[in-house]
Design a protein around this motif. Sequence first.
Motif, PDB file in Angstrom:
ATOM      1  N   LEU A 170       0.833  -1.207   0.000  1.00  0.00           N
ATOM      2  CA  LEU A 170       0.000   0.000   0.000  1.00  0.00           C
ATOM      3  C   LEU A 170       0.866   1.254   0.000  1.00  0.00           C
ATOM      4  N   THR A 171       2.014   1.172   0.661  1.00  0.00           N
ATOM      5  CA  THR A 171       2.967   2.296   0.658  1.00  0.00           C
ATOM      6  C   THR A 171       3.577   2.476  -0.727  1.00  0.00           C
TER       7      THR A 171
ATOM      8  N   THR B 195       2.326   1.501  -3.549  1.00  0.00           N
ATOM      9  CA  THR B 195       1.278   1.950  -4.462  1.00  0.00           C
ATOM     10  C   THR B 195       1.087   3.454  -4.386  1.00  0.00           C
ATOM     11  N   GLN B 196       1.072   3.977  -3.178  1.00  0.00           N
ATOM     12  CA  GLN B 196       0.898   5.424  -3.008  1.00  0.00           C
ATOM     13  C   GLN B 196       2.072   6.191  -3.608  1.00  0.00           C
TER      14      GLN B 196
ATOM     15  N   GLU C 297      -2.875  -1.119  -9.667  1.00  0.00           N
ATOM     16  CA  GLU C 297      -3.308  -0.089  -8.710  1.00  0.00           C
ATOM     17  C   GLU C 297      -2.336   1.089  -8.688  1.00  0.00           C
TER      18      GLU C 297
ATOM     19  N   SER D  86      -0.817  -0.128   7.597  1.00  0.00           N
ATOM     20  CA  SER D  86      -1.675   0.738   6.784  1.00  0.00           C
ATOM     21  C   SER D  86      -2.930   0.017   6.323  1.00  0.00           C
TER      22      SER D  86
ATOM     23  N   SER E 104      -6.214   0.952   3.177  1.00  0.00           N
ATOM     24  CA  SER E 104      -6.436   1.780   1.997  1.00  0.00           C
ATOM     25  C   SER E 104      -7.934   1.885   1.756  1.00  0.00           C
TER      26      SER E 104
ATOM     27  N   PRO F 177      -7.802   2.058  -4.128  1.00  0.00           N
ATOM     28  CA  PRO F 177      -6.677   1.313  -3.558  1.00  0.00           C
ATOM     29  C   PRO F 177      -5.447   2.162  -3.268  1.00  0.00           C
ATOM     30  N   HIS F 178      -5.308   3.313  -3.920  1.00  0.00           N
ATOM     31  CA  HIS F 178      -4.112   4.119  -3.676  1.00  0.00           C
ATOM     32  C   HIS F 178      -4.337   5.213  -2.623  1.00  0.00           C
ATOM     33  N   ASP F 179      -5.501   5.206  -1.981  1.00  0.00           N
ATOM     34  CA  ASP F 179      -5.741   6.160  -0.888  1.00  0.00           C
ATOM     35  C   ASP F 179      -5.344   5.505   0.435  1.00  0.00           C
ATOM     36  N   ARG F 180      -4.032   5.440   0.648  1.00  0.00           N
ATOM     37  CA  ARG F 180      -3.503   4.767   1.838  1.00  0.00           C
ATOM     38  C   ARG F 180      -3.794   5.586   3.092  1.00  0.00           C
TER      39      ARG F 180
ATOM     40  N   TYR G 124     -12.457  -1.089   2.652  1.00  0.00           N
ATOM     41  CA  TYR G 124     -11.044  -0.897   2.980  1.00  0.00           C
ATOM     42  C   TYR G 124     -10.223  -2.140   2.639  1.00  0.00           C
TER      43      TYR G 124
END
Length: 980
Positions: free
Chosen positions: A348-349, A351-352, A388, A455, A457, A462-465, A636
Amino acid sequence: MYKAASARLLLLRSLSSASSVPGKSRLAPSARAALSSRPCAAWVGRAGLARAAGTGPRLAAARAQIGAGAPAVERFQRRMATQATEHAFKNILTSLPKPGGGEYGKFYSLPALNDPRIDKLPYSIRILLESAIRNCDNFQVTTNDVEKIIDWENTSPKLAEIPFKPARVLLQDFTGVPAVVDLAAMRDAMAKLGSDANKINPLVPVDLVIDHSVQVDVARSPNAVQANMELEFSRNKERFGFLKWGSSAFQNMLVVPPGSGIVHQVNLEYLGRVVFNTDGILYPDSVVGTDSHTTMIDGLGVAGWGVGGIEAEATMLGQPMSMVLPGVVGFKLTGKLRSGVIATDLVLTVTQILRKHGVVGKFVEFYGEGMGKLSLADRATIANMSPEYGATMGFFPVDHVTLDYLKLTGRSDETVSMIEAYLRANKMFVDYNEPQTERVYSSYLELDLDEVEPSMSGPKRPHDRVPLKDMKSDWHACLDNKVGFKGFAVPKDQQDKVVKFDFHGQPAEIKHGSVVIAAITSCTNTSNPSVMLGAGLVAKKACELGLEVKPWVKTSLAPGSGVVTKYLLQSGLQEYLNQQGFHIVGYGCTTCIGNSGDLDESVSAAIAENDVVAAAVLSGNRNFEGRVHPLTRANYLASPPLVVAYALAGTVDIDFEKEPIGIGKDGKEVYFRDIWPSTEEIAQVVQSSVLPDMFKGTYEAITKGNPMWNQLTVPEASLYSWDPKSTYIHEPPYFKDMTMSPPGPFAVKDAYCLLNFGDSITTDHISPAGSIHKDSPAAKYLMERGVDRKDFNSYGSRRGNDEVMARGTFANIRIVNKFLKGEVGPKTIHVPTGEKLYVFDAAMRYKSEGLATIILAGAEYGSGSSRDWAAKGPMLLGVKAVIAKSFERIHRSNLVGMGIIPLCFKAGEDADSLGLTGHERYSINLPTNLSEIRPGQDVTVTTDNGKSFTCTLRFDTEVELAYFNHGGILPYVIRNLAQN
């Protein structure tokens, strides 16, 4: 299973006069310039990749004028076929010796080129280079293409076009059914054109894994797997029978039966070769798949990415993929993850970070000393999420970690030795114990793994961590914010309301943020033993402390393969997951693709009647609104251990650092830290529970099927017998009245706007997905044919029926169309009358009146899953063009494949800035003479109220122009095969 290479390659030669068989001769480097200066080869280089006889755009235009079979065309084809037998790189065909004598085989040696530029190439580009060299026949692939790839540092910024021939194709059943439908229809079309229908046959290995049909109808039950599989077969018997027919009717196609696992996990653990050895020729494994998460295999060092079903079908039939030589982002990893931080937190990190950097259309290649601290499963988790973060693929070159994983998953010692020897010899292996040659990348990023924190998301992308420590405050901000990706606009006085209801005789309550679905699901995480066993440890600790998941939370566990069940049982942790309601419900994609099944009626009523913003927490990769379940507006993404933790808490409205999850059996408060396992605890149980024999045993039985699959009886005919009464499988209209003459380009005159969109319209919004709403045009169609509502099944299960899918295009209940001025749903305005109609009904009215339509859109149009129906559907609705600020890579390609014109507004412009309301009529002034059209040229669009603006034509290659000339990629393939 994979031995049909010789016959396959001979068939390819007979079909397209172009061979991918390693050649018999090679031109010395000094002769390459002379070769590329030949009139024929020079034309081939300029025309791009359409090198099979008659596939170039100029020849396609000539055919339309001269007529198929004209002597001039036949002479040209013979000349090209003769030239195709040459191989420019014979002299670098090198033997790879075995340590004990003999040889593994021969390979095309990159070091033998003696070109210092190769040492600086990213590993991912070296795979493209090897493919171009091995397939170089100066017909489909030229020496000029090889030179472009070698000179990647200079050519990639220029968006150079290259061909790529993947080693294999991967399908799942949702995308596989329409692919096999298309192949069956193409056979019929070939027969009608008087040609050999059996020319329509896969020429590269095709693996199809049936994994998208299982739904979570039964949960929290020891009998869930069997019950759900019985329902799966009762709903999908016709589809499964069709796929079983395809597995015998088409050569070179392996169908993995239902109940075996998730396609990407099966690919990782079993299907992935890493290195092929075909008739004594060694070459890297590479794959394109009809699911965007095909990228998961990049964690194994296999180059793979998602394409549309349309593009995959052409690849199956021997067409080289036309692609722009991508830029490569080098992502350096240093340090190691802290204790308690797991792979999902890392992905997730990443991806962001990559979303912020901008990697659409690019490769991402990971390197650095931190790589050695990441397990193969962790790498696969990161690679899986490439769609993502927007990259074509996130690639991890093969190293010792890869080899260890291959051994763990049951690959033989000899196979692993061959893989290592080949990759070392061809400079495709990374040994971090040796000095590293500095590679060149298009841009550079770096992440210290020690900085990664737990984290989530969401709640809609999916990229709104969201860092775990900020979840409570972020949730309250989402309640306050206006409706959008991070907002629900719930009035302050309504945010704390509690809804009480009766759940099977016991009192229950929910509020905004209450978790009603908690699902351990999806290829992203179920292939990773550390996170799956971590979830088991959380369940165990919770049981020991006396915590229980509330019974109205729909909990489920859908492993990606039978191996997961074996190690959960071996560890003893499945018992504790069962106690918390996480019984195994099936083997396949479930909640992540919307197959979450119904909520209990009492829960559904409580949510719907009180407008509760209910939450789902899932270990998936997609959480777009309306995807997981129609009634969970907040969704989420989380690691499997966090899924269990939030199920226990029963809400996302909690600060795990400060608030207790619940009260234990001793009456004391239990906190998150009390149930969270350490990295060392997880590592210990992984070490003792995940064993090589589990993989061997599981996959030795995988093609044997199961009793329900084996009982299916199917006809043996090579042509499919279409049932006009079927609501699952229907002959598509794409090739109706098709002739040998291509229709040529078309301009768009006085078209109406069917839909007017803003940014981030995903394929979930466009393509039919999820449940079929009872009032929808698709429901009406089914009911008119005697299908009861309980038997509607999902749109995904009916992808083989174009009548259902056309009606379900743009049917997403959360789609936002500017015409409706804030109203959300699958309707639009029929501009001439001002009536509000379902999108399908409006489109049919335009078509019945002979009126063309276009779509206006914002940025990232078509992001999300690589669904071919997101392009097929609009084509069937009569859409001629899409004008957007930007397109997702696969979707733009699919639009081209279906003959729809993709146009981009100029930078800084969009419909709003140009004052377009969508009520105008649009004319796209595209030349009707193919020779006057060029990839990326400017095109003028005019409206009936006097507005005029310039767009960029997003046909990106000469080959795509050839597809457009033929009305799409599949008619293009049929005509070429029919003429050869």
